[in-house]
Write an enzyme that holds these catalytic residues in place. Structure first.
Site, PDB file in Angstrom:
ATOM      1  N   CYS A  12       0.871  -1.180   0.000  1.00 26.66           N
ATOM      2  CA  CYS A  12       0.000   0.000   0.000  1.00 26.66           C
ATOM      3  C   CYS A  12       0.910   1.233   0.000  1.00 26.66           C
ATOM      4  O   CYS A  12       2.134   1.106   0.171  1.00 26.66           O
ATOM      5  CB  CYS A  12      -0.872  -0.001   1.250  1.00 26.66           C
ATOM      6  N   HIS A  73       2.937   1.782  11.319  1.00 29.18           N
ATOM      7  CA  HIS A  73       1.760   1.723  12.181  1.00 29.18           C
ATOM      8  C   HIS A  73       1.928   2.417  13.531  1.00 29.18           C
ATOM      9  O   HIS A  73       1.103   2.278  14.421  1.00 29.18           O
ATOM     10  CB  HIS A  73       1.252   0.281  12.288  1.00 29.18           C
ATOM     11  N   GLU A 125      -0.269  -1.021  16.305  1.00 31.95           N
ATOM     12  CA  GLU A 125      -1.009   0.201  15.935  1.00 31.95           C
ATOM     13  C   GLU A 125      -2.043   0.534  17.002  1.00 31.95           C
ATOM     14  O   GLU A 125      -2.234   1.692  17.385  1.00 31.95           O
ATOM     15  CB  GLU A 125      -1.722   0.007  14.583  1.00 31.95           C
ATOM     16  N   ASN A 227      -3.542  -7.476   7.969  1.00 32.50           N
ATOM     17  CA  ASN A 227      -4.408  -7.386   6.783  1.00 32.50           C
ATOM     18  C   ASN A 227      -4.314  -8.638   5.915  1.00 32.50           C
ATOM     19  O   ASN A 227      -5.279  -9.041   5.297  1.00 32.50           O
ATOM     20  CB  ASN A 227      -4.147  -6.082   6.014  1.00 32.50           C
ATOM     21  N   SER A 268       1.711  -5.404   2.954  1.00 38.85           N
ATOM     22  CA  SER A 268       3.154  -5.330   3.207  1.00 38.85           C
ATOM     23  C   SER A 268       3.920  -6.418   2.445  1.00 38.85           C
ATOM     24  O   SER A 268       5.039  -6.760   2.787  1.00 38.85           O
ATOM     25  CB  SER A 268       3.430  -5.420   4.713  1.00 38.85           C
TER      26      SER A 268
END
Ligand code: SF4
Length: 284
Positions: A12, A73, A125, A227, A268
């Site tokens: 991302c 994060h 995070e 994720n 990632s």
């Protein structure tokens, strides 16, 4: 074999920025530490370590005046304070989307809102985000935790509530939990602020479209990548032949009987890892 690669598979914007900048910093200066792994991917970390990056788990491990990279994060308020006390030079690569959440929870708590964070409690995070709330917050990770959270709110005396999310949380579970909260908290002023980042949302939606239309799905990403785990869960629910791997070496099964294979990768996962899997499948 037909191979379909999800358009959003891989890095991302936040991760790309962190990895690119961290690489540049280390190339110019070998005396830089990273507080935790910059991204949740062992291939990326291995390359950065080969270039000279030193990973530490706590700022206590390093001398005053050292240089430290802060990962995408983010870190907690207390960690920033310790860095300041030790006079550290920070290369802060916290993703702007995470910084926005830190800002927003502070604004809401300063305005007497109780914060419900829909998130995984142990994720770095989330530990960071919680530190920017005051005591008036609760984390909900699963639907069966809603009742306890509501009790806590009722005992707190607060009347205004904001609901926010970890950037990489499951969109479906976030929606299910917030629908219940809307019903249960009708007597409160309730703001639902979906802070799941669009990089996460897009990858989850694309996995949902791809998984039911292929014979097998390969999800590529780090074992501790939140994720990637979500993409794996979504894919498994729609395509029983889902393989969750970190690198191409993890693909041990015979895949030759599949006609159509889909590939998705977490935020990632580097392009090289995806390309290696594609090459491997093409040989089959
Ligand atoms: S997943 Fe979203 S919040 Fe996390 S680094 Fe990427 S863009 Fe930023």
């Amino acid at each position: 074999m037909e191979i379909i690669v999800g358009k959003s598979a891989g890095f991302c914007g936040g991760v790309l920025n962190s990895v690119t900048k961290a690489t540049k910093y280390i190339e110019n200066d070998q005396n830089i530490y990273s507080l935790g792994e910059i991204v949740h991917n062992k291939e990326v970390i291995k390359k950065l370590e080969q270039k000279g990056l030193k990973i530490i788990n706590s700022l206590e491990e390093i001398d005053d005046n050292s240089k430290v990279i802060i990962r995408a994060h983010g870190i907690s308020k207390e960690t920033y304070a310790l860095a300041y006390k030790k006079n550290l030079t920070l290369y802060d690569l916290t993703c702007p989307k995470v910084l926005k959440i830190h800002d927003e929870v502070q604004k809401y708590t300063n305005n007497s809102y109780f914060v419900i964070l829909i998130a995984h409690k142990t994720h770095p995070e989330v530990i960071g985000t919680v530190s920017f709330c005051q005591a008036n917050s609760v984390i909900i990770e699963e639907k069966d935790e809603i009742k306890d959270a509501i009790n806590k709110i009722q005992n707190s005396g607060y009347h205004k509530i904001v609901v926010m999310a970890q950037t990489t949380f499951s969109l479906d579970l976030f929606n299910e939990i917030t629908n219940i909260l809307k019903e249960e908290l009708k007597d409160y002023e309730l703001i639902i602020n979906n802070t799941i980042c669009n990089a996460t949302e897009i990858r989850q939606k694309e996995t949902k479209l791809l998984a039911p239309n292929v014979d097998a799905m390969i999800i590529i990403g780090g074992k501790n990548s939140s994720n990637t785990k979500k993409l794996g869960d979504i894919s498994k629910s729609l395509c029983p032949n889902t393989y969750i791997i970190e690198t191409r070496d993890d693909l041990k099964e015979d895949l030759s009987h599949y006609n159509k294979v889909g590939i998705m990768a977490g935020a990632s996962t580097p392009k090289e890892s995806i390309d290696e899997v594609i090459k491997f499948l093409q040989k089959i």
